[in-house]
Design an enzyme around this catalytic site. Structure first.
Site, short mmCIF file in Angstrom:
data_model
loop_
_atom_site.label_atom_id
_atom_site.label_comp_id
_atom_site.label_asym_id
_atom_site.label_seq_id
_atom_site.Cartn_x
_atom_site.Cartn_y
_atom_site.Cartn_z
N ARG A 47 0.81 -1.22 0.00
CA ARG A 47 0.00 0.00 0.00
C ARG A 47 0.85 1.27 0.00
O ARG A 47 0.50 2.24 -0.65
CB ARG A 47 -0.92 0.01 1.22
CG ARG A 47 -1.92 -1.13 1.26
CD ARG A 47 -2.80 -1.02 2.51
NE ARG A 47 -3.82 -2.07 2.56
CZ ARG A 47 -3.65 -3.22 3.18
NH1 ARG A 47 -2.51 -3.47 3.81
NH2 ARG A 47 -4.61 -4.14 3.20
N LYS A 163 0.21 -19.92 5.24
CA LYS A 163 -0.70 -20.32 6.30
C LYS A 163 -1.01 -19.10 7.16
O LYS A 163 -0.22 -18.13 7.14
CB LYS A 163 -0.08 -21.43 7.13
CG LYS A 163 0.98 -20.97 8.15
CD LYS A 163 1.16 -22.00 9.23
CE LYS A 163 2.06 -21.48 10.33
NZ LYS A 163 1.38 -20.82 11.43
N HIS A 193 6.28 -23.74 5.84
CA HIS A 193 7.74 -23.66 5.80
C HIS A 193 8.40 -24.81 6.55
O HIS A 193 9.57 -25.12 6.31
CB HIS A 193 8.22 -22.31 6.37
CG HIS A 193 8.11 -22.19 7.85
ND1 HIS A 193 6.98 -21.73 8.49
CD2 HIS A 193 9.01 -22.47 8.83
CE1 HIS A 193 7.19 -21.74 9.80
NE2 HIS A 193 8.40 -22.18 10.04
N LYS A 197 12.34 -27.56 5.85
CA LYS A 197 13.48 -27.82 6.73
C LYS A 197 14.17 -29.13 6.33
O LYS A 197 13.50 -30.14 6.09
CB LYS A 197 13.02 -27.90 8.19
CG LYS A 197 12.52 -26.58 8.76
CD LYS A 197 12.07 -26.74 10.20
CE LYS A 197 11.60 -25.42 10.78
NZ LYS A 197 12.69 -24.46 10.97
N GLU A 231 8.37 -24.12 22.65
CA GLU A 231 9.06 -22.83 22.57
C GLU A 231 9.27 -22.31 23.98
O GLU A 231 8.37 -22.38 24.83
CB GLU A 231 8.26 -21.84 21.75
CG GLU A 231 8.10 -22.24 20.29
CD GLU A 231 7.37 -21.18 19.49
OE1 GLU A 231 7.93 -20.09 19.30
OE2 GLU A 231 6.24 -21.46 19.06
N ASP A 250 -2.00 -22.38 15.41
CA ASP A 250 -0.68 -21.86 15.05
C ASP A 250 0.31 -22.97 14.71
O ASP A 250 1.13 -22.81 13.81
CB ASP A 250 -0.15 -21.02 16.22
CG ASP A 250 1.14 -20.30 15.87
OD1 ASP A 250 1.20 -19.68 14.79
OD2 ASP A 250 2.09 -20.36 16.67
N HIS A 255 1.88 -27.55 11.04
CA HIS A 255 3.24 -28.10 11.16
C HIS A 255 3.24 -29.52 11.73
O HIS A 255 3.86 -30.44 11.19
CB HIS A 255 4.10 -27.23 12.06
CG HIS A 255 4.22 -25.81 11.62
ND1 HIS A 255 4.18 -25.43 10.30
CD2 HIS A 255 4.39 -24.66 12.32
CE1 HIS A 255 4.32 -24.11 10.22
NE2 HIS A 255 4.45 -23.63 11.42
N LYS A 345 3.85 -22.57 24.31
CA LYS A 345 4.71 -21.41 24.55
C LYS A 345 5.18 -21.43 26.00
O LYS A 345 4.54 -22.01 26.87
CB LYS A 345 3.95 -20.12 24.27
CG LYS A 345 3.47 -19.94 22.84
CD LYS A 345 4.57 -19.40 21.97
CE LYS A 345 4.04 -18.96 20.61
NZ LYS A 345 5.12 -18.47 19.74
#
Length: 501
Positions: A47, A163, A193, A197, A231, A250, A255, A345
């Protein structure tokens, strides 16, 4: 890459984080290694008004900050940057797409490409709510490419969609229907992604390329499988996004189910895109439905203490930052073998791995010596376990039992380790490098097909609906730095098993 006619790559969302951190650094690295056609033209679409020179300067800063190989080669950058262009327009402006078509045609004419014979790639690096409008405007502007009947004699057109692809089964089906009303399936590359890997791709190579393991890859030898994506950090300022996603959308729906499919799929007849994706879809469709299952016994959701204080998070939010579940694959290879998945998390450490625990020997011939040299009963022996570490410190570890020095005929667990950093000294390519190259080559093996994404959402949607019920208990709290709520340990412990520590 063999010489090809000029390719125009349009990145929608060119001012965004994904473009600067991942896409342009990956494309520049491919260029440095001679893997891109010299005729690739990259057009950033966003934009904000800016010149080509400003766009090139911004992307150079991104490559300096995030590129895999440093310092950047000045001459290589100048050659790459000469093919970077910028196009300012809103995503909902039909005229912006018409002028985009005219600019692409102008670049193709400069390169001597006959009308309709240029190769075009559109990459949607935008928020997901922008996908339907962009796709519609591409079609209205005549940028959807050749029909199937024309494809043999015309240049190709492809579209990459990031995604999340939908937020439940109904939205994924609607988005698929919309995209495929304008493009056909062979043009659409739904990207995850994780599949780029090296260690994820090596799951199939390890399984199918080594005769030691393939005969053991079934219910007669494997007790259960654990997949962990942990994580150590919290949501780190992404509370607004996480409120609409949660751990299950997520990480798990995409994944983790992709990794599960690679672990559990049957050997394909060939390594063609369709053969591999056919086998992955069969696995996802064979997972026992959760639609009428006792979900409170099969699924655990948690939330780390302090999540409500994160910016962008509602003070009464029930969004899960942790999820664990037990899945069952109802086919001949895996019947009776549970798959345990957990992700979260603010856990004890950053870790992504697959742990495959083998069955114990049928006869208890040995006592067990633990790490303190105490001898315990034979049924406490540590089982054989194969661990595929995806990140960090990529590695493959096989835990076996050996007799330690001394008079006792006992077993102690020892590890046979392979570490990628030691075995392969060349730097690993980034996931986006591999995936972008595959799109340019037309190889869809590592991308998600329509039925695959819908099968994954069909599995997860009953959980989302259950959690949306106001009578469902809220997420269990767990302290940051732990391995999640106690209920996750109870989930696997009910069957006499435990999470790998």
């Amino acid at each position: 890459m063999q010489p090809t006619p000029p390719i125009s790559l349009v990145i929608f969302g060119a001012s965004g984080d994904l473009t600067q951190r991942k896409l342009i650094p990956a494309l520049f690295q491919l260029c440095r290694e001679g893997l891109l056609p010299g005729s690739l033209r990259i057009i950033g679409y966003a934009r904000r008004a800016k010149s080509d020179a400003q766009f090139r300067a911004e992307q150079r800063a991104g490559v300096v900050a995030h590129g895999r190989v440093q310092p950047i080669d000045a001459e290589a950058w100048e050659g790459f940057a000469a093919n970077l262009f910028y196009h300012a327009a809103n995503f909902d402006d039909p005229q912006g797409f018409i002028s985009l078509r005219e600019r692409i045609e102008h670049l193709e004419t400069e390169a001597g490409v006959a009308a309709g014979h240029g190769h075009r790639l559109f990459y949607l690096a935008t928020p997901p709510e922008a996908y339907p409008g962009i796709v519609s405007h591409l079609g209205a502007a005549g940028l959807q490419g050749a029909t199937l009947a024309q494809a043999g004699s015309h240049g190709w057109t492809r579209i990459v969609i990031e995604k999340p692809f939908g937020h439940d089964l109904a939205s994924a089906e609607a988005l698929n229907a919309h995209v495929l009303s304008i493009f056909h399936e062979r043009q659409v590359y739904r990207i995850d992604h994780y599949l780029g890997k090296e260690t994820v791709q090596n799951i199939l190579a390890f399984r199918l390329g080594n005769s030691i393991f393939e005969p053991l890859w079934k219910r007669g030898y494997i007790d259960h499988v654990q997949i962990t994506v942990a994580e150590a950090i919290g949501v780190e300022g992404r509370g607004g996004y996480y409120e609409s996603a949660g751990a299950i959308r997520d990480m798990l729906q995409n994944h983790m189910l992709q990794v599960l499919a690679l672990i559990a799929m049957e050997p394909p007849a060939t390594f063609s895109a369709e053969a591999v994706r056919n086998e992955k879809v069969k696995v996802l469709q064979a997972i026992r439905s959760l639609a009428h299952a006792p979900l409170d016994q099969l699924v655990v959701r948690g939330q780390y203490a302090g999540y409500h204080a994160e910016p962008g998070v509602a003070p009464t939010s029930n969004t899960e930052t942790f999820v664990a579940l037990r899945l069952q694959i109802d086919n001949w290879r895996w019947a009776g073998v549970p798959f345990y998945l957990r992700t979260g998390k603010a856990l004890q450490q950053r870790l992504t791995e697959v742990a495959i625990q083998f069955r114990q020997p049928p006869l208890a011939l040995f006592s067990h010596a633990d790490h303190d040299d105490h001898v315990g009963p034979a049924d406490e022996m540590e089982p054989n376990m194969l661990v595929l570490r995806i990140q960090p410190d990529e590695a493959i570890t096989l835990q076996i039992g050996l007799k330690p020095p001394g008079p006792e005929m006992a077993l102690r667990p020892v590890a046979l380790d392979f570490r990628y950093a030691a075995g392969f000294t060349d730097p690993h390519p980034e996931a986006y490098e591999r995936l972008l190259l595959d799109v340019l080559l037309g190889d869809a093996t590592l991308f998600i097909r329509r039925d695959e994404v819908e099968a994954a959402w069909a599995l997860i949607t009953p959980i989302l609906e259950h959690w949306a019920n106001p009578e469902t208990p809220p997420p269990a709290l767990y302290p940051p730095g732990s391995w999640g709520p106690d209920a996750a340990h109870e989930l696997i412990g009910r069957e006499g098993r435990r999470w790998r520590s």
